[in-house]
Design a protein around this motif. Structure first.
Motif, PDB file in Angstrom:
ATOM      1  N   CYS A 125       0.801  -1.222   0.000  1.00 50.94           N
ATOM      2  CA  CYS A 125       0.000   0.000   0.000  1.00 50.94           C
ATOM      3  C   CYS A 125       0.833   1.271   0.000  1.00 50.94           C
ATOM      4  N   HIS A 126       2.065   1.181   0.483  1.00 49.84           N
ATOM      5  CA  HIS A 126       2.939   2.356   0.567  1.00 49.84           C
ATOM      6  C   HIS A 126       4.308   1.986   0.001  1.00 49.84           C
ATOM      7  N   PRO A 127       4.388   1.805  -1.312  1.00 48.41           N
ATOM      8  CA  PRO A 127       5.613   1.271  -1.921  1.00 48.41           C
ATOM      9  C   PRO A 127       6.839   2.156  -1.742  1.00 48.41           C
ATOM     10  N   ALA A 128       6.665   3.424  -1.394  1.00 49.91           N
ATOM     11  CA  ALA A 128       7.809   4.307  -1.178  1.00 49.91           C
ATOM     12  C   ALA A 128       8.310   4.275   0.263  1.00 49.91           C
ATOM     13  N   PHE A 129       7.748   3.398   1.111  1.00 52.73           N
ATOM     14  CA  PHE A 129       8.081   3.455   2.525  1.00 52.73           C
ATOM     15  C   PHE A 129       9.552   3.136   2.788  1.00 52.73           C
ATOM     16  N   GLY A 130      10.106   2.166   2.095  1.00 56.56           N
ATOM     17  CA  GLY A 130      11.516   1.845   2.296  1.00 56.56           C
ATOM     18  C   GLY A 130      12.417   3.018   1.960  1.00 56.56           C
ATOM     19  N   GLU A 131      12.121   3.703   0.862  1.00 58.88           N
ATOM     20  CA  GLU A 131      12.906   4.877   0.485  1.00 58.88           C
ATOM     21  C   GLU A 131      12.692   6.014   1.480  1.00 58.88           C
ATOM     22  N   PHE A 132      11.462   6.122   1.998  1.00 63.01           N
ATOM     23  CA  PHE A 132      11.159   7.102   3.039  1.00 63.01           C
ATOM     24  C   PHE A 132      12.064   6.890   4.254  1.00 63.01           C
ATOM     25  N   LEU A 133      12.230   5.633   4.680  1.00 60.21           N
ATOM     26  CA  LEU A 133      13.113   5.329   5.803  1.00 60.21           C
ATOM     27  C   LEU A 133      14.562   5.682   5.485  1.00 60.21           C
ATOM     28  N   GLU A 134      14.960   5.473   4.241  1.00 59.93           N
ATOM     29  CA  GLU A 134      16.340   5.802   3.873  1.00 59.93           C
ATOM     30  C   GLU A 134      16.570   7.308   3.898  1.00 59.93           C
ATOM     31  N   TRP A 135      15.593   8.102   3.442  1.00 56.14           N
ATOM     32  CA  TRP A 135      15.725   9.564   3.531  1.00 56.14           C
ATOM     33  C   TRP A 135      15.774   9.996   4.989  1.00 56.14           C
ATOM     34  N   LYS A 136      15.048   9.325   5.850  1.00 53.35           N
ATOM     35  CA  LYS A 136      15.113   9.625   7.276  1.00 53.35           C
ATOM     36  C   LYS A 136      16.541   9.411   7.778  1.00 53.35           C
ATOM     37  N   ARG A 137      17.140   8.309   7.417  1.00 56.35           N
ATOM     38  CA  ARG A 137      18.508   8.037   7.866  1.00 56.35           C
ATOM     39  C   ARG A 137      19.494   9.062   7.306  1.00 56.35           C
ATOM     40  N   ARG A 138      19.278   9.466   6.072  1.00 57.01           N
ATOM     41  CA  ARG A 138      20.218  10.386   5.440  1.00 57.01           C
ATOM     42  C   ARG A 138      20.091  11.796   6.016  1.00 57.01           C
ATOM     43  N   LEU A 139      18.876  12.264   6.220  1.00 60.89           N
ATOM     44  CA  LEU A 139      18.667  13.648   6.651  1.00 60.89           C
ATOM     45  C   LEU A 139      18.759  13.814   8.160  1.00 60.89           C
ATOM     46  N   ASP A 140      18.631  12.729   8.900  1.00 61.41           N
ATOM     47  CA  ASP A 140      18.742  12.780  10.359  1.00 61.41           C
ATOM     48  C   ASP A 140      19.651  11.641  10.806  1.00 61.41           C
ATOM     49  N   PRO A 141      20.951  11.703  10.461  1.00 58.20           N
ATOM     50  CA  PRO A 141      21.849  10.567  10.731  1.00 58.20           C
ATOM     51  C   PRO A 141      22.013  10.262  12.220  1.00 58.20           C
ATOM     52  N   GLN A 142      21.796  11.247  13.081  1.00 58.20           N
ATOM     53  CA  GLN A 142      21.881  10.999  14.517  1.00 58.20           C
ATOM     54  C   GLN A 142      20.590  10.397  15.069  1.00 58.20           C
ATOM     55  N   GLN A 143      19.569  10.262  14.191  1.00 60.05           N
ATOM     56  CA  GLN A 143      18.258   9.734  14.602  1.00 60.05           C
ATOM     57  C   GLN A 143      17.705  10.544  15.783  1.00 60.05           C
ATOM     58  N   ARG A 144      17.808  11.870  15.644  1.00 65.41           N
ATOM     59  CA  ARG A 144      17.354  12.723  16.735  1.00 65.41           C
ATOM     60  C   ARG A 144      15.839  12.661  16.905  1.00 65.41           C
ATOM     61  N   PHE A 145      15.118  12.719  15.777  1.00 67.92           N
ATOM     62  CA  PHE A 145      13.657  12.689  15.857  1.00 67.92           C
ATOM     63  C   PHE A 145      13.167  11.259  15.748  1.00 67.92           C
ATOM     64  N   GLN A 146      12.545  10.789  16.816  1.00 71.72           N
ATOM     65  CA  GLN A 146      12.041   9.425  16.852  1.00 71.72           C
ATOM     66  C   GLN A 146      10.655   9.421  17.485  1.00 71.72           C
ATOM     67  N   SER A 147       9.972   8.344  17.282  1.00 72.29           N
ATOM     68  CA  SER A 147       8.670   8.127  17.927  1.00 72.29           C
ATOM     69  C   SER A 147       8.455   6.630  18.033  1.00 72.29           C
ATOM     70  N   ASN A 148       7.478   6.229  18.812  1.00 76.22           N
ATOM     71  CA  ASN A 148       7.140   4.807  18.873  1.00 76.22           C
ATOM     72  C   ASN A 148       6.693   4.305  17.507  1.00 76.22           C
ATOM     73  N   TRP A 149       6.001   5.150  16.764  1.00 77.68           N
ATOM     74  CA  TRP A 149       5.558   4.815  15.398  1.00 77.68           C
ATOM     75  C   TRP A 149       6.770   4.525  14.511  1.00 77.68           C
ATOM     76  N   TYR A 150       7.752   5.412  14.516  1.00 76.04           N
ATOM     77  CA  TYR A 150       8.938   5.233  13.686  1.00 76.04           C
ATOM     78  C   TYR A 150       9.715   3.983  14.099  1.00 76.04           C
ATOM     79  N   ARG A 151       9.893   3.793  15.388  1.00 72.96           N
ATOM     80  CA  ARG A 151      10.654   2.635  15.856  1.00 72.96           C
ATOM     81  C   ARG A 151       9.975   1.326  15.439  1.00 72.96           C
ATOM     82  N   HIS A 152       8.654   1.317  15.462  1.00 75.07           N
ATOM     83  CA  HIS A 152       7.921   0.115  15.037  1.00 75.07           C
ATOM     84  C   HIS A 152       8.259  -0.233  13.591  1.00 75.07           C
ATOM     85  N   TYR A 153       8.165   0.743  12.705  1.00 75.16           N
ATOM     86  CA  TYR A 153       8.397   0.449  11.289  1.00 75.16           C
ATOM     87  C   TYR A 153       9.873   0.218  10.980  1.00 75.16           C
ATOM     88  N   ARG A 154      10.743   0.952  11.638  1.00 70.57           N
ATOM     89  CA  ARG A 154      12.177   0.707  11.474  1.00 70.57           C
ATOM     90  C   ARG A 154      12.515  -0.727  11.866  1.00 70.57           C
TER      91      ARG A 154
END
Length: 476
Positions: free
Chosen positions: A433-462
């Motif tokens: 249903c969300h075929p860009a989700f993997g690339e979305f996670l990769e942009w998250k890693r690239r733009l926030d390499p320290q993983q400063r912004f996190q949530s329970n939602w993000y941790r679940h999908y990661r």
């Protein structure tokens, strides 16, 4: 900075199923305060989560052991262009304050402005949160919220302020709208407004099979908003097959505003919600009778989008039911020509599995061609289900299973689902249903390499991706 050191426990307002122990809460009052909070988090090696009015129920707004930014004190109007219909507000402003401001604001022209759309069900949501979830309302020919956003300002993980629009930082614009707070803090939002209009509510009770044609007839006639609220009693032949069809047509500015007081009070809503748990046919009959009594009523185009949310309504219901519970929301999307087929399949599933439906509605959405992680990948019919959920391991899992079955029913018909609510979907369902989700996670890693912004939602999908040995799509 306002913060405490007692490791507070926070939870969402609606489901009450996201109890999270955070490291601290800070309520910034300006951009400098956001930057100071991020610097504080970096100094103490803390992740940062971002919340507004706490209605989100998918875990996006809280992070276990994270520093929680409560944005509600950043609620000012920063600029209002009443010639071009643009307004910049801080990210913590909520809809009622914005609507009230626009009604009272001095004008340099005769034109009056207001919002185009807001999410339904509750008004006390922040504009930054609505941007982060890319919400939608009851517009018959409207795309999600991204279409209403002219620009926004975002503070990133280094504390740097970015101005984002379709022309300036367009990637960050597309990622952060529908990005669930993972790319930075929304400091302000500039909205495109619409002329304030008077609109007439036209109401009928119709069958589901007549709904697609009825929607099209209303669109062709110039109606702007509309929805279909369906019957919820599985013991009735009307279950998911008959509903209250309400649409709103612009009328002459000279038409008088209805001041008869026909709208449901908070106490009325509490009574209807209780009936929806205990006497479902009576609940639908009372709701339908009320709406039919308002046929022809005239209201302002923004006020008609507002609604009453009875905070804590479930406590009285819990007392009657003898257990603690709440409603979980799910939103499914199907091509409009498959709507009736989907609803019949959903009705059969709910009857077979004893799913306790409390409320549901059908709306339309136009395709989103802009956000990086679009949920409206084509023109869809949107179906919202509120399912009663007992606060037990079995009750929560039963609701998650119901939503997974609904997602499968939608996928089988070329449809999808909204990521904003419970994180019940399987990895396969997310990918379908969300075929860009993997690339979305990769942009998250690239733009926030320290993983400063996190949530329970993000941790679940990661972690879901990691557990399956999946690697996000490589970026060019």
């Amino acid at each position: 900075m306002n913060h405490s050191n007692d490791f507070p426990l926070v939870n969402d307002v609606h489901s009450g199923l996201n109890a999270t122990r955070v490291a601290d809460i800070i309520a910034p009052r300006n951009v400098a305060g956001i930057g100071a909070a991020i610097a504080h988090a970096a100094e103490h090696n803390l992740a940062v989560a971002i919340c507004g009015a706490r209605h989100a129920m998918g875990g996006q707004q809280f992070g276990e052991a994270a520093l929680l930014l409560d944005m509600r004190h950043m609620n000012r109007v920063l600029a209002f262009d009443d010639v071009n219909g643009l307004i910049e507000v801080e990210g913590g402003m909520q809809w009622p304050a914005l609507i009230d401001y626009l009604h009272a604001a001095p004008r340099s022209t005769a034109r009056r402005w207001s919002i185009r759309q807001k999410q339904t069900g509750a008004d006390a949501l922040t504009l930054g949160g609505c941007l982060s979830a890319n919400v939608h309302g009851r517009g018959l020919r409207m795309a999600p919220f991204i279409a209403d956003v002219e620009a926004f300002k975002l503070v990133d993980a280094q504390g740097t302020l970015h101005s984002c629009s379709r022309q300036r930082n367009p990637l960050l614009f597309n990622l952060a709208i529908g990005g669930y707070g993972l790319f930075g803090v929304i400091a302000s939002v500039t909205l495109r407004l619409a002329p304030l209009r008077k609109m007439r509510r036209d109401v009928s009770v119709i069958g589901l099979d007549d709904l697609p044609a009825a929607f099209q007839e209303r669109i062709d006639a110039g109606y702007v908003y509309g929805d279909f609220q369906f019957a919820i009693d599985p013991a009735s032949s009307d279950f998911l097959q008959r509903g209250v069809f309400s649409c709103y047509l612009p009328v002459d500015d000279a038409a008088p505003i209805d001041a008869s007081g026909k709208e449901l009070s908070e106490q009325d809503w509490r009574g209807l919600l209780e009936l929806a748990h205990t006497h479902k046919t009576d609940a639908f009959a009372q709701y339908a009778a009320h709406y039919l009594s308002t046929d022809g009523q005239v209201a302002w185009s923004d006020r008609l989008q507002q609604s009453i949310y009875p905070d804590g309504y479930h406590r009285a219901i819990d007392h009657k039911l003898g257990h603690c519970g709440s409603e979980m929301i799910g939103e499914l999307y199907v091509p409009r020509e498959r709507l009736c087929d989907f609803m019949r399949a959903a009705a059969a599933d709910f009857r077979q599995h004893g799913v306790d439906l409390i409320y549901g509605t059908i709306r339309l959405i136009e395709a989103d061609r802009e956000s990086f992680l679009p949920w409206a990948r084509q023109n869809y019919a949107c179906v919202i289900f509120n399912l009663h959920t007992a606060h037990t391991a079995h009750g929560i899992e039963a609701t998650n299973e119901a939503f997974r079955r609904l997602i499968d029913l939608a996928i089988a018909r070329g449809g999808s689902y909204y990521l904003t609510y419970a994180a019940a979907a399987s990895l396969h369902q997310v990918q379908a249903c969300h075929p860009a989700f993997g690339e979305f996670l990769e942009w998250k890693r690239r733009l926030d390499p320290q993983q400063r912004f996190q949530s329970n939602w993000y941790r679940h999908y990661r972690d879901l991706w990691a557990a399956a040995g999946e690697t996000p799509q490589a970026l060019a």
